[in-house]
Structures are given as structure tokens and as C-alpha cells.
Design an enzyme around this catalytic site. Structure first.
Site, PDB file in Angstrom:
ATOM      1  N   ILE A   4      24.104  78.229   7.408  1.00 61.84           N
ATOM      2  CA  ILE A   4      24.173  78.028   5.811  1.00 61.84           C
ATOM      3  C   ILE A   4      23.511  76.680   5.403  1.00 61.84           C
ATOM      4  CG2 ILE A   4      25.798  77.522   4.118  1.00 61.84           C
ATOM      5  CD1 ILE A   4      27.844  79.037   5.530  1.00 61.84           C
ATOM      6  N   GLY A   7      22.243  69.731   7.912  1.00 58.32           N
ATOM      7  CA  GLY A   7      22.058  68.521   7.368  1.00 58.32           C
ATOM      8  C   GLY A   7      21.587  67.395   8.356  1.00 58.32           C
ATOM      9  N   ALA A   8      21.519  66.121   8.176  1.00 56.56           N
ATOM     10  CA  ALA A   8      21.073  65.208   8.916  1.00 56.56           C
ATOM     11  C   ALA A   8      21.871  65.021  10.164  1.00 56.56           C
ATOM     12  CB  ALA A   8      21.085  63.916   8.204  1.00 56.56           C
ATOM     13  N   GLU A   9      23.176  65.361   9.829  1.00 57.03           N
ATOM     14  CA  GLU A   9      24.250  65.074  11.057  1.00 57.03           C
ATOM     15  C   GLU A   9      24.468  66.602  11.763  1.00 57.03           C
ATOM     16  OE1 GLU A   9      26.309  62.427  12.145  1.00 57.03           O
ATOM     17  OE2 GLU A   9      24.823  61.125  11.390  1.00 57.03           O
ATOM     18  N   ALA A  10      24.767  67.510  11.039  1.00 58.82           N
ATOM     19  CA  ALA A  10      25.412  68.370  11.399  1.00 58.82           C
ATOM     20  C   ALA A  10      24.648  69.966  11.019  1.00 58.82           C
ATOM     21  CB  ALA A  10      26.795  68.748  11.031  1.00 58.82           C
ATOM     22  N   ASP A 120      33.059  59.068   3.065  1.00 61.56           N
ATOM     23  CA  ASP A 120      32.079  59.580   2.553  1.00 61.56           C
ATOM     24  C   ASP A 120      32.289  60.398   1.153  1.00 61.56           C
ATOM     25  OD1 ASP A 120      29.454  60.325   1.950  1.00 61.56           O
ATOM     26  OD2 ASP A 120      29.228  61.777   3.463  1.00 61.56           O
TER      27      ASP A 120
HETATM   28  N1  LIG Z   1      35.046  74.433   5.299  1.00 60.72           N
HETATM   29  C1  LIG Z   1      33.933  74.728   4.684  1.00 60.72           C
HETATM   30  N2  LIG Z   1      33.839  75.897   3.806  1.00 60.72           N
HETATM   31  C2  LIG Z   1      32.892  76.055   3.062  1.00 60.72           C
HETATM   32  N3  LIG Z   1      31.586  75.604   2.910  1.00 60.72           N
HETATM   33  C3  LIG Z   1      31.547  74.511   3.627  1.00 60.72           C
HETATM   34  C4  LIG Z   1      32.940  73.935   4.612  1.00 60.72           C
HETATM   35  N4  LIG Z   1      32.670  72.689   5.295  1.00 60.72           N
HETATM   36  C5  LIG Z   1      30.849  72.512   4.992  1.00 60.72           C
HETATM   37  N5  LIG Z   1      30.605  73.387   3.946  1.00 60.72           N
HETATM   38  C6  LIG Z   1      29.483  73.354   3.245  1.00 60.72           C
HETATM   39  O1  LIG Z   1      28.327  72.645   4.356  1.00 60.72           O
HETATM   40  C7  LIG Z   1      28.201  71.832   3.526  1.00 60.72           C
HETATM   41  C8  LIG Z   1      28.066  70.488   4.530  1.00 60.72           C
HETATM   42  O2  LIG Z   1      29.103  70.294   5.155  1.00 60.72           O
HETATM   43  P1  LIG Z   1      29.525  68.680   5.454  1.00 60.72           P
HETATM   44  O3  LIG Z   1      31.098  68.839   6.323  1.00 60.72           O
HETATM   45  O4  LIG Z   1      29.699  67.993   4.309  1.00 60.72           O
HETATM   46  O5  LIG Z   1      28.663  68.011   6.509  1.00 60.72           O
HETATM   47  P2  LIG Z   1      27.393  66.926   6.350  1.00 60.72           P
HETATM   48  O6  LIG Z   1      27.924  65.781   7.145  1.00 60.72           O
HETATM   49  O7  LIG Z   1      26.323  67.420   6.927  1.00 60.72           O
HETATM   50  O8  LIG Z   1      27.439  66.478   4.877  1.00 60.72           O
HETATM   51  C9  LIG Z   1      29.118  71.269   2.553  1.00 60.72           C
HETATM   52  O9  LIG Z   1      28.539  70.457   1.602  1.00 60.72           O
HETATM   53  C10 LIG Z   1      29.475  72.583   2.148  1.00 60.72           C
HETATM   54  O10 LIG Z   1      28.462  73.072   1.182  1.00 60.72           O
HETATM   55 MG   LIG Z   2      28.618  66.287   3.425  1.00 56.11          MG
END
Ligand SMILES: Nc1ncnc2c1ncn2[C@@H]1O[C@H](COP(=O)(O)OP(=O)(O)O)[C@@H](O)[C@H]1O
Ligand SMILES: [Mg+2]
Length: 203
Positions: A4, A7-10, A120
Site C-alpha cells: 500500500i 515510507g522512509a521507515e516501513a 509523531d
Molecule cells: N492500521 C491501518 N489501517 C489502515 N491504514 C493504515 C494502517 N496503518 C497504517 N496505514 C496507512 O499506512 C500509512 C503509513 O503507516 P504509518 O504507521 O503511519 O507508517 P510510517 O511510519 O511510514 O508513517 C498511514 O498513513 C496509513 O495511510
Molecule cells: Mg505515519
């Protein structure tokens, strides 16, 4: 599994877990970091995120359910939350924007009065699930949080409203008054956030 976001970390992929819609967040190796250090950092953040997602829910905040955690892959399988990121919808024409902001204030008050910081806190880390706001991405949070950690949360959120949502910046006042109403220690946290802003850190 379907990717989906990366990102930079995950990396985020959708999957299903025991017939439930789920999302897998996998923390990626960073090649520029020493391998040993990288491994322990990813491990620590994965564990912290899973723990805080749970602790936040216990505090009464809507967060995704953690279904599974894999310490070899550094991944968390969690509930898939349906809905847009608040960042993409918060604006003048969003119905119920004020109510949503009051709910964020309440969620943050519950977090903070349980000694949890998010770390964050921006509107990219909030999903609008119907009329509810779900908080995600806790890997930079702390429990127990220091006064500074709590102040940083308010500071980052205020900054997000002033920049990404400047046309509705006054909504931050609704958020903040809800926060103050629900968190007895809130005034000191806001004073700390003002302090951080003056020092010009975290900008
Ligand atoms: N549990 C979830 N359900 C739906 N979308 C999610 C969920 N967790 C993350 N996402 C989607 O993935 C994106 C990145 O996840 P996030 O945990 O914020 O990681 P990062 O550390 O890369 O910002 C979120 O902005 C969101 O759009
Ligand atoms: Mg995030």
C-alpha cells in the site's frame, strides 16, 4: 499481500488474518546504519509500537488491534482501518470537522493523562473511521512519557494545523479546549509546548 505504501521507515501491505482485513507494517533495514544497531533499533520500535497501540486502547483511544507481531521480520499485523487520513480531508468543506477535532482533543487527553506520548502527532497519523478518529503510528511514542514528550505532541500537532491546515487553523482552538477540558494536567503541557516553540526546536 499487496503493498500500500512504502515510507522512509516501513512498508505497509494489506493482507488477511483469520479472515479479517489486516495490514502488515514491516520496518525496513537501513543500509547506512551499522547492521547490529539497525537490527536492535527496528526491534525496539516494533515492540514499542505494538505495546503503545495496546496501551493507548486501554486508555480509551481508538487504535488498530494488533493481531500478530513478528520479531524476525520486524513486522506487526494489525486491524485494517477503513477511511481516509485526516490530513487528506480536513478542510473547510469537511462535514463535522469541529467535532472531529474535539474528538482528537479528547483522545490526546486520554493518552496524556495515562502517561503516553505519541511522538509523531500529525494528521497523517490519524484515520477518520466514519465519525471516529483512529490514531496510528506510535513507534516514536513513550510510556511513561516525560513532560517534554507530552509538550512535543501538542507542539507538533499545532504546527501541523498551522501549516497543512492553515485555512482551518482556528479548529485547533476547539481541539485544544477539548484537550484541556479532559486532561487535568493539560495546562502545564500546553505551557511546555509554548516553551518548545519559543526555543525553536523540533521545527
Ligand atoms: N492500521 C491501518 N489501517 C489502515 N491504514 C493504515 C494502517 N496503518 C497504517 N496505514 C496507512 O499506512 C500509512 C503509513 O503507516 P504509518 O504507521 O503511519 O507508517 P510510517 O511510519 O511510514 O508513517 C498511514 O498513513 C496509513 O495511510
Ligand atoms: Mg505515519
Amino acid at each position: 499481500m499487496r503493498t500500500i505504501e512504502r515510507g522512509a521507515e516501513a512498508m505497509l501491505s494489506s493482507t488477511d488474518y483469520l479472515d479479517m482485513d489486516a495490514i502488515v507494517k514491516t520496518r525496513l533495514p537501513k543500509r547506512y546504519r551499522d547492521a547490529e544497531l539497525d537490527r536492535s533499533l527496528r526491534n525496539a520500535r516494533t515492540r514499542k509500537e505494538a505495546r503503545l497501540l495496546r496501551e493507548a486502547r486501554i486508555a480509551g483511544v481508538r487504535t488498530p488491534y494488533v493481531y500478530d507481531i513478528d520479531m524476525h521480520e520486524d513486522s506487526i499485523t494489525m486491524e485494517f482501518i477503513r477511511g481516509p487520513k485526516l490530513r487528506d480531508v480536513l478542510g473547510r468543506d469537511m462535514p463535522g470537522a469541529r467535532t472531529a477535532c474535539e474528538k482528537i482533543g479528547l483522545a490526546l487527553a486520554r493518552l496524556h493523562s495515562s502517561g503516553i506520548s505519541h511522538g509523531d502527532l500529525t494528521t497523517s497519523n490519524m484515520i477518520l473511521e466514519g465519525e471516529e478518529v483512529c490514531l496510528i503510528d506510535f513507534s516514536l511514542g513513550n510510556m511513561p512519557a516525560s513532560d517534554e514528550d507530552l509538550g512535543v505532541d501538542i507542539h507538533l500537532l499545532r504546527r501541523a494545523f498551522m501549516s497543512a491546515h492553515s485555512e482551518v487553523a482556528e479548529l485547533f482552538d476547539s481541539l485544544l479546549s477539548s484537550y484541556l477540558r479532559h486532561n487535568p494536567g493539560g495546562k502545564a503541557v500546553v505551557a511546555k509546548a509554548d516553551d518548545i516553540q519559543k526555543r525553536g526546536r523540533y521545527t
